[in-house]
Design a protein around this motif. Structure first.
Motif, PDB file in Angstrom:
ATOM      1  N   SER A 119       0.839  -1.202   0.000  1.00 20.66           N
ATOM      2  CA  SER A 119       0.000   0.000   0.000  1.00 20.66           C
ATOM      3  C   SER A 119       0.872   1.250   0.000  1.00 20.66           C
ATOM      4  O   SER A 119       0.533   2.261  -0.619  1.00 20.66           O
ATOM      5  N   TYR A 120       2.029   1.159   0.656  1.00 17.61           N
ATOM      6  CA  TYR A 120       2.951   2.289   0.665  1.00 17.61           C
ATOM      7  C   TYR A 120       3.494   2.560  -0.734  1.00 17.61           C
ATOM      8  O   TYR A 120       3.538   3.712  -1.186  1.00 17.61           O
ATOM      9  N   GLN A 121       3.895   1.505  -1.440  1.00 13.60           N
ATOM     10  CA  GLN A 121       4.386   1.670  -2.811  1.00 13.60           C
ATOM     11  C   GLN A 121       3.302   2.289  -3.693  1.00 13.60           C
ATOM     12  O   GLN A 121       3.572   3.167  -4.520  1.00 13.60           O
ATOM     13  N   GLU A 122       2.076   1.836  -3.510  1.00  8.86           N
ATOM     14  CA  GLU A 122       0.961   2.372  -4.305  1.00  8.86           C
ATOM     15  C   GLU A 122       0.729   3.846  -3.999  1.00  8.86           C
ATOM     16  O   GLU A 122       0.474   4.650  -4.903  1.00  8.86           O
ATOM     17  N   SER A 123       0.813   4.205  -2.699  1.00 11.45           N
ATOM     18  CA  SER A 123       0.585   5.607  -2.327  1.00 11.45           C
ATOM     19  C   SER A 123       1.655   6.511  -2.942  1.00 11.45           C
ATOM     20  O   SER A 123       1.362   7.645  -3.338  1.00 11.45           O
ATOM     21  N   LEU A 124       2.899   6.017  -3.029  1.00  9.69           N
ATOM     22  CA  LEU A 124       3.958   6.796  -3.669  1.00  9.69           C
ATOM     23  C   LEU A 124       3.684   6.977  -5.160  1.00  9.69           C
ATOM     24  O   LEU A 124       3.869   8.057  -5.722  1.00  9.69           O
ATOM     25  N   MET A 125       3.241   5.896  -5.812  1.00 11.16           N
ATOM     26  CA  MET A 125       2.917   5.993  -7.241  1.00 11.16           C
ATOM     27  C   MET A 125       1.819   7.019  -7.479  1.00 11.16           C
ATOM     28  O   MET A 125       1.835   7.734  -8.490  1.00 11.16           O
ATOM     29  N   ALA A 126       0.893   7.107  -6.524  1.00  7.64           N
ATOM     30  CA  ALA A 126      -0.228   8.027  -6.699  1.00  7.64           C
ATOM     31  C   ALA A 126       0.188   9.487  -6.560  1.00  7.64           C
ATOM     32  O   ALA A 126      -0.585  10.388  -6.895  1.00  7.64           O
ATOM     33  N   THR A 127       1.416   9.752  -6.083  1.00  7.59           N
ATOM     34  CA  THR A 127       1.874  11.141  -5.937  1.00  7.59           C
ATOM     35  C   THR A 127       2.625  11.633  -7.162  1.00  7.59           C
ATOM     36  O   THR A 127       3.078  12.780  -7.177  1.00  7.59           O
ATOM     37  N   ARG A 128       2.767  10.785  -8.169  1.00  6.46           N
ATOM     38  CA  ARG A 128       3.597  11.188  -9.323  1.00  6.46           C
ATOM     39  C   ARG A 128       3.042  12.411 -10.028  1.00  6.46           C
ATOM     40  O   ARG A 128       3.769  13.333 -10.359  1.00  6.46           O
ATOM     41  N   ASP A 129       1.741  12.439 -10.263  1.00  7.74           N
ATOM     42  CA  ASP A 129       1.137  13.579 -10.949  1.00  7.74           C
ATOM     43  C   ASP A 129       0.593  14.550  -9.903  1.00  7.74           C
ATOM     44  O   ASP A 129      -0.608  14.731  -9.755  1.00  7.74           O
ATOM     45  N   PHE A 130       1.521  15.199  -9.170  1.00  9.00           N
ATOM     46  CA  PHE A 130       1.104  16.009  -8.028  1.00  9.00           C
ATOM     47  C   PHE A 130       0.699  17.426  -8.409  1.00  9.00           C
ATOM     48  O   PHE A 130       0.318  18.223  -7.549  1.00  9.00           O
ATOM     49  N   GLN A 131       0.767  17.761  -9.707  1.00  7.96           N
ATOM     50  CA  GLN A 131       0.448  19.124 -10.121  1.00  7.96           C
ATOM     51  C   GLN A 131      -1.002  19.284 -10.574  1.00  7.96           C
ATOM     52  O   GLN A 131      -1.390  20.332 -11.046  1.00  7.96           O
ATOM     53  N   GLN A 132      -1.801  18.243 -10.386  1.00  5.13           N
ATOM     54  CA  GLN A 132      -3.208  18.337 -10.752  1.00  5.13           C
ATOM     55  C   GLN A 132      -3.954  19.223  -9.756  1.00  5.13           C
ATOM     56  O   GLN A 132      -3.481  19.490  -8.648  1.00  5.13           O
ATOM     57  N   SER A 133      -5.145  19.687 -10.130  1.00  2.94           N
ATOM     58  CA  SER A 133      -5.888  20.632  -9.292  1.00  2.94           C
ATOM     59  C   SER A 133      -6.371  19.982  -7.995  1.00  2.94           C
ATOM     60  O   SER A 133      -6.311  20.599  -6.927  1.00  2.94           O
ATOM     61  N   ARG A 134      -6.834  18.726  -8.059  1.00  5.20           N
ATOM     62  CA  ARG A 134      -7.237  18.037  -6.835  1.00  5.20           C
ATOM     63  C   ARG A 134      -5.976  17.580  -6.116  1.00  5.20           C
ATOM     64  O   ARG A 134      -5.086  17.004  -6.736  1.00  5.20           O
ATOM     65  N   LYS A 135      -5.902  17.814  -4.815  1.00  4.29           N
ATOM     66  CA  LYS A 135      -4.646  17.639  -4.098  1.00  4.29           C
ATOM     67  C   LYS A 135      -4.489  16.264  -3.450  1.00  4.29           C
ATOM     68  O   LYS A 135      -3.673  16.080  -2.559  1.00  4.29           O
ATOM     69  N   TYR A 136      -5.261  15.301  -3.890  1.00  5.06           N
ATOM     70  CA  TYR A 136      -5.056  13.915  -3.455  1.00  5.06           C
ATOM     71  C   TYR A 136      -5.455  12.988  -4.595  1.00  5.06           C
ATOM     72  O   TYR A 136      -6.273  13.336  -5.456  1.00  5.06           O
ATOM     73  N   GLN A 137      -4.839  11.818  -4.610  1.00  6.36           N
ATOM     74  CA  GLN A 137      -5.062  10.871  -5.699  1.00  6.36           C
ATOM     75  C   GLN A 137      -5.076   9.453  -5.147  1.00  6.36           C
ATOM     76  O   GLN A 137      -4.175   9.055  -4.393  1.00  6.36           O
ATOM     77  N   TYR A 138      -6.101   8.685  -5.517  1.00  3.22           N
ATOM     78  CA  TYR A 138      -6.164   7.274  -5.141  1.00  3.22           C
ATOM     79  C   TYR A 138      -5.399   6.440  -6.162  1.00  3.22           C
ATOM     80  O   TYR A 138      -5.546   6.645  -7.377  1.00  3.22           O
ATOM     81  N   TYR A 139      -4.587   5.518  -5.674  1.00  6.84           N
ATOM     82  CA  TYR A 139      -3.872   4.614  -6.570  1.00  6.84           C
ATOM     83  C   TYR A 139      -4.837   3.848  -7.448  1.00  6.84           C
ATOM     84  O   TYR A 139      -4.586   3.644  -8.639  1.00  6.84           O
ATOM     85  N   GLY A 140      -5.965   3.439  -6.865  1.00  2.00           N
ATOM     86  CA  GLY A 140      -6.945   2.661  -7.616  1.00  2.00           C
ATOM     87  C   GLY A 140      -7.577   3.408  -8.761  1.00  2.00           C
ATOM     88  O   GLY A 140      -8.171   2.803  -9.655  1.00  2.00           O
TER      89      GLY A 140
END
Length: 507
Positions: A265-286
Motif C-alpha cells: 500500500s505504501y508503494q501504491e501511495s507513492l505511485m499516486a503522488t507522481r502527478d502532483f500538479q493536478q488541481s485536486r490535491k489527493y489521488q487514489y492509486y486505484g
C-alpha cells in the motif's frame, strides 16, 4: 477518585470501616470482599488504589492474599488490619510491601490519621503518574515513528514482527492502508502539526519524514467507507498547508489486511503522488490508469530486483544501458511519444524509490517538458539517471568506514533517553530509513530490538545490585512507565523483573 477495597470476613467490620471512610473522606469509591479469594478476583478487575486486608480469614489468609497480589504485580497500597501488634509481626508485614497497619480495635482518630497518610502518598503518586504518562506519550510517539519506518521499508525480520506489533497494540486483523503526503522543501516545520492531526483522528500513525514524503499508516474505521475515511483525513491534513496548499499532495494506497503486506500500500501511495500538479490535491492509486509496471505483477518485481542489483553493485553503466534498451524497443515498436515518456517515467520512478529505500535523498524524477522526439527522451532520461548516480555516489562516500559501529556505540550510550531513528540520523548525517536498513543488514536485528536489548541488559545489571526500586530502574534505563517496562522485560525473558531479581540478586 481513589478506589478502595475492604477485605474482611466479618460483615460488621467491613461496613464499620466503610462508614468511617465515607464520613471523613471525599472522592472515595469503595468495594468489599468477604475473603482473600474474592479479594484477588475483585482486585484484578476493580484495580483498587488502596486495600484494607484483614489477616485472619478462613481459606486464603490475608498474608497469602498479599503474596498472591505481589505475584500479579498489583500496585495498590495495603493497610493490614490485625489483632497482632508485635514488632516482629510488623516487620514481617513491611517485608510484604504493606504500607501501614491498623490494630483491632482502634480509635476512629487513629484510623483516620493512618488513612490520611496513605491517601497523601497515593495522591502524590497519581500526580507523578500523570506527568509520567505525558512523558510516556511523547516516548511512544517516537517509538511509533520508528516502527512505521521499519514496517514500510521492510526492515523488520519476521521473527520480530509480532513482538513489535504487540508492544504497540497493533490490531493485526484490521484492514489498513497508507497515505503518502508530499510536502514542499522546507515544509518539515509542519511535521509536528501533521502528527497532531493524524493522532487526533485516532486512526493513524506517522512515519519519519523521508525527503519530501511523510508516510502515514491508517487503520480502517468500520463506521466509515474507505473513501470517506481517507478523504476526510486527507482534507484535514491539507488544511495545515495554509498558503502552500498548491505544493502539498497526498497519494492514497489500497487497503490490505496482513500488516506484513502494508508496504505494498505504501508503494501504491507513492505511485499516486507522481502527478502532483493536478488541481485536486489527493489521488487514489486505484483511480490511476493501468501502469506498465504493476506492483502485483511478476514483471514489476523482476524490474525491481534487476534495478536494485545494479544499484547495490554500483553498476550504473548496466542500469543506464537497460533503460536505453527499453527506449530503443519503444522506438522500434513505433510507440507514441506520450506513451513512451510515461513508461520511461515509471522506470525512473522505480529507480528513485529503490534509492529512497536505501536512504539516498533524490529529487523526484519528473520530465520538465513533454518530449517530442526519442532523441530528446534519451537525453532527458540520461540526465536524470546521472543526477541519481551522483546522489548515490555522495551517499556511499558518507557511509563508508565503520559507520555501523559508530551508530551502535551512540545507541548504547544514549539508550536511556527517548532515542529515535530521526535523532540518530541527525547525529550521523544519514537518513532514518538507511539507518534502519543498516541494522537489519549488518547486525541481523531491527533497530527497536537492538535498543530494547541495550535497555534490558542495563536493567538486569541494576536489578542484581538490589538497591534501587523497580520504578527507579525502569526510568533510569529509558522506560517512563514501570508497567510497560515490566511487560517488555517479561516478553524478552519470560519472567517478570521481580522474579528475575529474586533469582539473581547479589546478597
Amino acid at each position: 477518585m481513589i478506589k478502595v477495597l475492604i477485605v474482611d470476613d466479618e460483615q460488621t467490620e467491613r461496613e464499620g470501616l466503610e462508614l468511617i471512610l465515607t464520613r471523613h473522606f471525599e472522592n472515595l469509591e469503595i468495594q468489599q470482599a468477604k475473603n482473600g479469594r474474592i479479594a484477588l478476583e475483585r482486585a484484578s478487575t476493580y484495580k483498587p488504589n488502596l486495600i484494607f486486608m484483614d489477616i485472619q480469614m478462613p481459606g486464603l489468609s490475608g498474608i497469602e492474599a498479599i503474596q498472591e497480589l505481589q505475584q500479579r504485580d498489583c500496585h495498590a497500597k495495603i493497610i493490614l488490619v490485625t489483632a497482632y501488634a508485635t514488632f516482629e509481626y510488623a516487620k514481617q508485614a513491611m517485608k510484604l510491601g504493606v504500607h501501614d497497619y491498623i490494630v483491632k480495635p482502634s480509635k476512629i482518630s487513629e484510623i483516620v490519621k493512618t488513612v490520611e497518610n496513605v491517601l497523601d502518598v497515593i495522591k502524590e503518586e497519581q500526580v507523578q503518574e500523570q506527568k509520567q504518562q505525558h512523558t510516556l506519550q511523547a516516548a511512544m510517539s517516537v517509538f511509533e515513528t520508528d516502527v512505521v519506518t521499519q514496517l514500510l521499508f521492510d526492515h523488520v525480520h519476521e521473527v520480530h514482527l509480532n513482538q513489535l506489533v504487540d508492544l504497540l497494540h497493533i490490531p493485526l486483523s484490521e484492514d489498513k492502508f497508507v497515505m503518502s503526503l508530499l510536502i514542499p522543501e522546507g515544509g518539515s516545520l509542519a511535521y509536528s502539526k501533521i502528527k497532531e492531526a493524524v493522532r487526533a483522528s485516532g486512526s493513524g500513525w506517522v512515519g519519519a519524514l523521508n525527503g519530501r514524503h511523510v508516510p502515514i499508516i491508517v487503520f480502517r474505521d468500520s463506521r466509515k467507507s474507505y473513501r470517506h475515511q481517507s478523504m476526510s483525513l486527507a482534507q484535514e491534513i491539507l488544511s495545515i498547508s495554509a498558503n502552500q496548499e498548491h505544493q502539498w499532495f497526498i497519494g492514497i494506497g489500497d487497503v490490505y489486511k496482513p500488516i506484513e503486506k502494508i508496504k505494498h500500500s505504501y508503494q501504491e501511495s507513492l505511485m499516486a503522488t507522481r502527478d502532483f500538479q493536478q488541481s485536486r490535491k489527493y489521488q487514489y492509486y486505484g483511480d490511476l490508469p493501468t501502469l506498465t509496471l504493476d506492483v502485483s505483477s511478476q514483471s514489476y518485481k523482476a524490474y525491481e530486483e534487476q534495478f536494485y542489483g545494479s544499484i547495490r553493485n554500483r553498476n550504473w553503466t548496466e542500469l543506464l544501458a537497460h533503460v536505453q534498451d527499453s527506449i530503443d524497443d519503444l522506438e522500434r515498436n513505433s510507440v507514441t511519444m506520450m506513451v513512451a515518456q510515461k513508461q520511461i517515467a515509471e522506470m525512473l520512478w522505480l529507480i528513485s524509490s529503490i534509492l529512497a529505500d536505501m536512504g539516498v535523498s533524490v529529487e523526484l524524477p519528473i520530465f520538465s517538458v513533454q518530449v517530442t522526439s526519442y532523441k530528446q527522451l534519451r537525453n532527458e532520461t540520461a540526465f536524470m539517471l546521472e543526477r541519481m548516480q551522483e546522489a548515490h555516489y555522495e551517499h556511499s562516500q558518507q557511509t563508508e568506514g565503520d559507520m555501523i559501529e559508530q551508530i551502535k556505540n551512540y545507541v548504547i550510550d544514549h539508550a536511556h533517553q527517548d532515542l529515535s531513528l530521526e535523532r540518530i540520523s541527525k547525529e550521523v548525517a544519514l537518513s532514518p530509513i538507511y539507518i534502519s536498513k543498516l541494522f537489519k543488514e549488518k547486525l541481523g536485528v531491527n533497530y527497536i530490538t537492538f535498543l530494547t536489548d541495550c535497555r534490558l541488559e542495563k536493567a538486569k545489571k541494576l536489578m542484581r545490585d538490589s538497591e534501587k526500586s523497580m520504578k527507579e530502574i525502569s526510568i533510569e534505563v529509558g522506560y517512563h512507565d514501570p508497567n510497560y517496562f515490566s511487560k517488555v522485560f517479561k516478553k524478552s525473558y519470560h519472567m517478570s523483573p521481580t522474579e528475575y531479581r529474586k533469582k539473581n540478586v547479589i546478597r
